[in-house]
Design a protein around this motif. Structure first.
Motif, PDB file in Angstrom:
ATOM      1  N   GLN A 245      26.330  34.667  40.635  1.00 36.41           N
ATOM      2  CA  GLN A 245      27.249  33.407  41.129  1.00 36.41           C
ATOM      3  C   GLN A 245      28.566  33.557  40.907  1.00 36.41           C
ATOM      4  O   GLN A 245      29.010  33.152  39.717  1.00 36.41           O
ATOM      5  N   VAL A 246      29.281  34.180  41.691  1.00 35.64           N
ATOM      6  CA  VAL A 246      30.763  34.493  41.360  1.00 35.64           C
ATOM      7  C   VAL A 246      31.515  33.400  42.284  1.00 35.64           C
ATOM      8  O   VAL A 246      31.297  33.343  43.468  1.00 35.64           O
ATOM      9  N   ALA A 247      32.424  32.915  41.339  1.00 31.50           N
ATOM     10  CA  ALA A 247      33.326  31.868  42.122  1.00 31.50           C
ATOM     11  C   ALA A 247      33.925  32.479  43.185  1.00 31.50           C
ATOM     12  O   ALA A 247      34.689  33.506  42.983  1.00 31.50           O
ATOM     13  N   GLY A 248      34.178  32.011  44.457  1.00 32.76           N
ATOM     14  CA  GLY A 248      34.711  32.673  45.463  1.00 32.76           C
ATOM     15  C   GLY A 248      36.099  32.121  45.949  1.00 32.76           C
ATOM     16  O   GLY A 248      36.546  30.971  45.348  1.00 32.76           O
ATOM     17  N   GLY A 249      37.038  33.055  46.398  1.00 34.37           N
ATOM     18  CA  GLY A 249      38.276  32.565  46.741  1.00 34.37           C
ATOM     19  C   GLY A 249      38.236  32.892  48.455  1.00 34.37           C
ATOM     20  O   GLY A 249      37.471  33.542  48.967  1.00 34.37           O
TER      21      GLY A 249
ATOM     22  N   ALA B 193      30.727  42.812  32.455  1.00 33.88           N
ATOM     23  CA  ALA B 193      31.347  42.942  33.901  1.00 33.88           C
ATOM     24  C   ALA B 193      32.430  41.643  34.347  1.00 33.88           C
ATOM     25  O   ALA B 193      31.787  40.739  34.113  1.00 33.88           O
ATOM     26  N   LEU B 194      33.532  41.853  34.909  1.00 34.76           N
ATOM     27  CA  LEU B 194      34.307  40.654  35.406  1.00 34.76           C
ATOM     28  C   LEU B 194      34.087  40.855  36.913  1.00 34.76           C
ATOM     29  O   LEU B 194      34.761  42.246  37.370  1.00 34.76           O
ATOM     30  N   PHE B 195      33.938  39.836  37.529  1.00 36.55           N
ATOM     31  CA  PHE B 195      33.858  40.032  38.978  1.00 36.55           C
ATOM     32  C   PHE B 195      34.747  38.978  39.771  1.00 36.55           C
ATOM     33  O   PHE B 195      35.083  37.816  39.147  1.00 36.55           O
ATOM     34  N   VAL B 196      35.434  39.567  40.813  1.00 34.91           N
ATOM     35  CA  VAL B 196      36.115  38.714  41.489  1.00 34.91           C
ATOM     36  C   VAL B 196      35.722  38.639  43.045  1.00 34.91           C
ATOM     37  O   VAL B 196      35.515  39.993  43.442  1.00 34.91           O
ATOM     38  N   ARG B 197      35.849  37.656  43.797  1.00 33.81           N
ATOM     39  CA  ARG B 197      35.200  37.647  45.230  1.00 33.81           C
ATOM     40  C   ARG B 197      36.228  36.935  46.039  1.00 33.81           C
ATOM     41  O   ARG B 197      36.739  35.716  45.720  1.00 33.81           O
ATOM     42  N   ALA B 198      36.699  37.731  47.159  1.00 33.46           N
ATOM     43  CA  ALA B 198      37.469  37.220  48.054  1.00 33.46           C
ATOM     44  C   ALA B 198      36.698  37.117  49.301  1.00 33.46           C
ATOM     45  O   ALA B 198      36.870  38.006  50.090  1.00 33.46           O
ATOM     46  N   GLY B 199      36.070  35.877  49.555  1.00 29.63           N
ATOM     47  CA  GLY B 199      35.522  35.946  50.955  1.00 29.63           C
ATOM     48  C   GLY B 199      34.271  36.761  51.265  1.00 29.63           C
ATOM     49  O   GLY B 199      34.066  36.895  52.196  1.00 29.63           O
ATOM     50  N   HIS B 200      33.872  37.484  50.225  1.00 29.00           N
ATOM     51  CA  HIS B 200      32.931  38.505  50.236  1.00 29.00           C
ATOM     52  C   HIS B 200      31.523  38.024  50.039  1.00 29.00           C
ATOM     53  O   HIS B 200      31.409  37.080  48.973  1.00 29.00           O
TER      54      HIS B 200
ATOM     55  N   THR C 181      49.877  40.940  59.647  1.00 26.92           N
ATOM     56  CA  THR C 181      48.756  41.371  60.692  1.00 26.92           C
ATOM     57  C   THR C 181      48.032  40.208  61.139  1.00 26.92           C
ATOM     58  O   THR C 181      47.899  39.290  60.437  1.00 26.92           O
ATOM     59  N   ASP C 182      47.313  40.478  62.077  1.00 30.85           N
ATOM     60  CA  ASP C 182      46.344  39.333  62.653  1.00 30.85           C
ATOM     61  C   ASP C 182      45.072  39.485  61.865  1.00 30.85           C
ATOM     62  O   ASP C 182      44.222  38.683  62.362  1.00 30.85           O
ATOM     63  N   LEU C 183      44.717  40.616  61.308  1.00 28.07           N
ATOM     64  CA  LEU C 183      43.572  40.841  60.764  1.00 28.07           C
ATOM     65  C   LEU C 183      43.502  40.261  59.199  1.00 28.07           C
ATOM     66  O   LEU C 183      44.320  40.152  58.465  1.00 28.07           O
ATOM     67  N   PHE C 184      42.419  39.874  58.762  1.00 24.18           N
ATOM     68  CA  PHE C 184      41.996  39.492  57.631  1.00 24.18           C
ATOM     69  C   PHE C 184      40.970  40.458  57.003  1.00 24.18           C
ATOM     70  O   PHE C 184      40.268  40.968  57.577  1.00 24.18           O
ATOM     71  N   ALA C 185      40.918  40.117  55.399  1.00 24.77           N
ATOM     72  CA  ALA C 185      39.952  41.282  54.834  1.00 24.77           C
ATOM     73  C   ALA C 185      39.302  40.496  53.724  1.00 24.77           C
ATOM     74  O   ALA C 185      39.578  39.324  53.078  1.00 24.77           O
ATOM     75  N   THR C 186      38.041  40.940  53.388  1.00 25.52           N
ATOM     76  CA  THR C 186      37.421  40.362  52.179  1.00 25.52           C
ATOM     77  C   THR C 186      36.860  41.614  51.608  1.00 25.52           C
ATOM     78  O   THR C 186      37.044  42.743  51.886  1.00 25.52           O
ATOM     79  N   CYS C 187      36.807  41.269  50.183  1.00 20.77           N
ATOM     80  CA  CYS C 187      36.293  42.028  49.173  1.00 20.77           C
ATOM     81  C   CYS C 187      35.854  41.569  48.087  1.00 20.77           C
ATOM     82  O   CYS C 187      35.895  40.391  47.550  1.00 20.77           O
TER      83      CYS C 187
END
Length: 844
Positions: free
Chosen positions: A608-612, A585-592, A567-573
């Motif tokens: 301060q979550v390391a971002g992806g 708590a374990l945090f994961v950040r994908a461009g959010h 798809t041409d769309l991307f998502a953040t979460c």
């Protein structure tokens, strides 16, 4: 004029006349007794009577009666003031009584004779300035009692009787009383014969229309000629009724008097059908309002209202215009507008918007924004919607609980007509006693007509949004799960532009008894396509999480899935996994956006979550995890950019503003906390998702024990010995037999039907023991459909299910886990350790 009710008997018949009688000159006048009977019959009165105090004020004496049923009913000539008759009670208390047949039956005296099961009764006090002059008694022929408008008319009738009585102050009571009182109300009556076009009108009706008796020829066209052309069509439906209009009709129209002034008249009529079903007669009454003079302010208000409604696009826009048009100009304390959707009223605006300003019944039915209710639950509104006419309720009117308190000083109920149907209803209420002057009636009537058309147009505009809105709601969780050791709340608000559908989503996933996952995300764009991708991503992340994968693996799998969808769309979460027992708590950040945390002492910070990279860009992207410790009372806030960023609001400033609101909010109520974070976001440029979790800590800390099963011939024996020893140590021997049976069956199945390691886990929480057996096969155990006497297996799972309080299977990373819960059968409290404890099995 009051409604005619369900039973309208006793209406006097017109005098017989020939078809050409009108050509012989003016028709003879209608006797006053006949006109009085017609008017009172439409007010629901079969018999009216006046009681005045007798000599010595020890009794009430009947001085006059009127009505079409004087020969059918009788009322007592004298009633003792100390008795318990309705008239005596009303005279003593000064309060009216409205008695249905059932309520009237409880009074031994004072009712009509002979008694009839369908007869109702009203007793109204006659008094002024603290003086008690007497009592007006009205006998009704309807088993349903008197309707609201009939009550208002009879109250006005009682006031008119008082006015006649006051003219005789210091002298014996004037006689008659009832007919002069009715003349004061200016009620005219008529009988129309549709086949001939002739009308029998009394002098009051002719005076209302501005016609002298000598100039009246008995033709309906003569009266119609005095009507304004705009109202001609409505009156023609009364003069020439069809078979579909048999029944009661009510309408308002205007006439032009010889002096040039315009007068508003209110007409109430009953169409009577003949033996062939065709309309045979039209019986009715007419009353007058004050002369309505239209001021420049009235014209300007209507002009402004027309322009404002023309600019209103949505139903909510129309609602706000109604509040502005009616609230301040009329000095109203409350304005509500509800849209009619099938058989329900969906409220679109309330002014004031605070729940405390509206009836308790509304607050108990409160939804996410406004309440809604079935029309059948509000008889007053149901009647107004059915008749399509405005109802004005004076101060102190008795209304159903659903409307109590909206207009204690007066209530206007405005149906909103829209080309043959009713689009909704508007309620305008006052707290202090309010008089409805003619100018207000004009403004209310004109507003209802304009708003009805605008509401229909706005509803058509909103219809194209409904499909997208339904799609959005179906893709988001309907409700959030109850969590041990915490409370989660969420809010979602669509953008107020375009299709009002977007890609923001949130989810709360209960992974186990003590672990929960939070996820919030945003798909690029505001379209049905973005919403579709959002639903797919939410489903995928939930599936990966339930399988037992760690947070970084869950997000990585979701990323590869979106890349593979091309798809041409991307998502953040932003994904978080919480251990509710340990407070980690374990945090994961994908461009959010980074999550916000409010500590128990009120401090707030960004984690301060390391971002992806955002999802859907690079298949091999990495998503590192960040750990955060939680103390009881900590609040985690996950947000999307619609809350913190706008064209006139930089991202950093928006995050600071949200952090400040989070610190100031009261964490005792997470729902109110979420509402405080949303603030004033209308109109919104982007959709908004907000997810809050308040971590409270688990009140009951479980005890755990685990055993890695060895693949030996006596493996089941070792597993049983480990289980028995753990239960003895926990002092829950009551479930030992059941637990050993469950362990034997589940471990045997794991060893026989799977390869790889098998593990037994025991957990005690409160009065429940949970036995879990994990293996490396993803296939869930299947219970046999039929087990006969020749079968060599298949009974094990049936036995486990029979012994367990609850039983099931869940997928985990690399296989599955079959579990069984057993209840400890004792009344005392189960002893648990103050802190968590994990026991590892060794050689028994």
């Amino acid at each position: 004029m009051p409604h005619d009710g369900r039973a309208r008997t006793g209406v006097s018949e017109p005098r017989a006349r020939e078809a050409d009688a009108a050509d012989t000159g003016s028709p003879p006048p209608v006797p006053e007794a006949v006109t009085s009977e017609r008017a009172l019959t439409f007010a629901g009165a079969a018999l009216t009577a006046v009681y005045l105090p007798g000599a010595g004020n020890q009794e009430l004496r009947l001085v006059e009666t009127a009505g079409c049923a004087r020969s059918e009913y009788g009322l007592p000539e004298r009633l003792p003031l100390s008795g318990d008759s309705p008239a005596a009670r009303t005279f003593r208390t000064g309060r009216p009584l409205w008695l249905t047949p059932a309520a009237l039956a409880s009074y031994a005296t004072g009712g009509p004779t002979p008694p009839r099961p369908e007869a109702s009764l009203a007793a109204l006090p006659l008094g002024t300035e603290g003086r008690r002059l007497g009592c007006l008694v009205v006998v009704g022929a309807s088993a349903d009692g008197f309707e609201a408008e009939q009550r208002r008319f009879l109250e006005q009738y009682a006031d008119a009787v008082v006015a006649v009585l006051r003219t005789g102050t210091g002298r014996p009571a004037p006689s008659p009383l009832l007919s002069p009182a009715l003349r004061r109300l200016c009620v005219g009556s008529f009988v129309i014969t549709p086949d001939t076009g002739l009308i029998e009108a009394d002098e009051t009706l002719l005076e209302l229309a501005g016609i002298t008796p000598d100039d009246f020829d008995g033709k309906a066209d003569t009266l119609l000629a005095h009507t304004l052309p705009e109202d001609m069509h409505a009156l023609m439906s009364v003069l020439e009724p069809s078979t579909q209009t048999v029944g009661r009709r009510e309408l308002e129209f205007r006439v032009r008097r010889p002096t040039g002034e315009m007068r508003w008249l209110s007409l109430s009529c009953q169409v009577v059908a003949g033996f062939d079903g065709r309309p045979e007669q039209v019986l009715g009454v007419v009353t007058a309002t004050s002369v309505l003079r239209q001021s420049a302010d009235d014209v300007s208000r209507i002009q402004w209202l027309t322009a404002a409604l023309d600019d209103a696009v949505t139903v909510r826009d129309v609602s706000r215009v109604v509040v502005t048009a009616l609230g301040e100009p009329l000095g109203a304390d409350r304005v509500a507008l509800a849209e009619l959707q099938d058989d329900r009223l969906a409220v679109t605006v309330l002014d004031p918007p605070e729940p405390a300003a509206w009836p308790q019944w509304w607050r108990s039915e409160w939804r996410s924004e406004w309440p809604d209710a079935p029309v059948s639950a509000l008889p007053t509104l149901q009647m107004a919607l059915r008749d399509g006419r405005m109802d004005l309720w004076s101060a102190g009117a008795a209304l159903e609980p659903g409307l109590a308190g909206i207009g204690a000083g007066g209530l206007a109920v405005l149906p909103l007509p829209a080309k043959g149907w009713v689009a909704g209803v508007c309620l305008v209420g006052w707290d202090q006693p309010h008089e409805f002057v003619p100018e207000e009636r004009f403004l209310l009537t004109a507003t209802a007509a304009l708003v009805g058309q605008a509401l229909k147009r706005a509803r058509a505009h909103d219809a194209e949004q409904e499909l997208a809105t339904m799609l959005q709601r179906s893709l988001l969780p309907r409700r959030l799960p109850e969590l041990p050791g915490g409370t989660a709340v969420a809010r979602y608000l669509p953008a107020r532009r375009g299709l009002q559908v977007g890609g923001d989503w949130y989810d709360v996933i209960a992974l186990s008894e003590d672990r929960v996952a939070l996820v919030i995300g945003d798909v690029q764009g505001h379209s049905a396509g973005a919403a579709t991708i959002m639903g797919q991503m939410r489903t995928a992340i939930r599936a990966y999480a339930v399988e037992g994968h760690p947070p970084d693996v869950v997000v990585s799998h979701a990323n590869r899935l979106l890349v593979g969808m091309e798809t041409d769309l991307f998502a953040t979460c932003c994904y978080a996994e919480l251990d509710m027992e340990e407070g980690n708590a374990l945090f994961v950040r994908a461009g959010h956006l980074a999550p916000l945390v409010r500590h128990p002492d009120g401090r707030t910070e960004e984690v301060q979550v390391a971002g992806g990279l955002p999802l859907g860009i690079l298949a091999d992207a990495e998503f590192p995890m960040t750990t955060c410790a939680l103390a009881p009372g900590t609040v985690i806030a996950l947000v999307t950019d619609g809350l913190v960023e706008a064209a006139d609001l930089p991202l950093d400033e928006g995050m600071d503003r949200t952090r400040t609101a989070l610190a100031a909010a009261d964490p005792a109520d997470p729902g109110e906390m979420a509402d405080a974070l949303l603030g004033e976001l209308d109109p919104r440029e982007d959709d908004v998702a907000l997810l809050l979790l308040r971590y409270d800590g688990m009140k009951i800390r479980p005890i755990r024990a685990g055993w890695a099963v060895w693949r030996l011939p006596d493996a089941v024996m070792h597993a049983r010995r480990f289980t028995a020893r753990a239960l003895r140590r926990w002092k829950v021997e009551e479930v030992t037999d059941a637990a050993l049976l469950v362990v034997s069956e589940l471990v045997t199945n794991g060893l026989m039907h799977t390869q790889g390691p098998v593990r037994v886990d025991l957990m005690l929480r409160g009065d429940r023991v949970r036995v879990s057996v994990s293996d490396c096969s993803p296939r869930a155990p299947a219970k046999p459909v039929i087990v006969d006497w020749d079968a060599t297996g298949g009974r094990g799972l049936l036995l486990v299910e029979a012994m367990s309080e609850s039983f099931g299977s869940v997928p985990v990373a690399g296989g599955k886990q079959v579990w069984s819960e057993l209840v400890v059968p004792r009344s005392g409290q189960v002893r648990v350790d103050s802190g968590p404890r994990t026991e590892r099995g060794g050689l028994p």
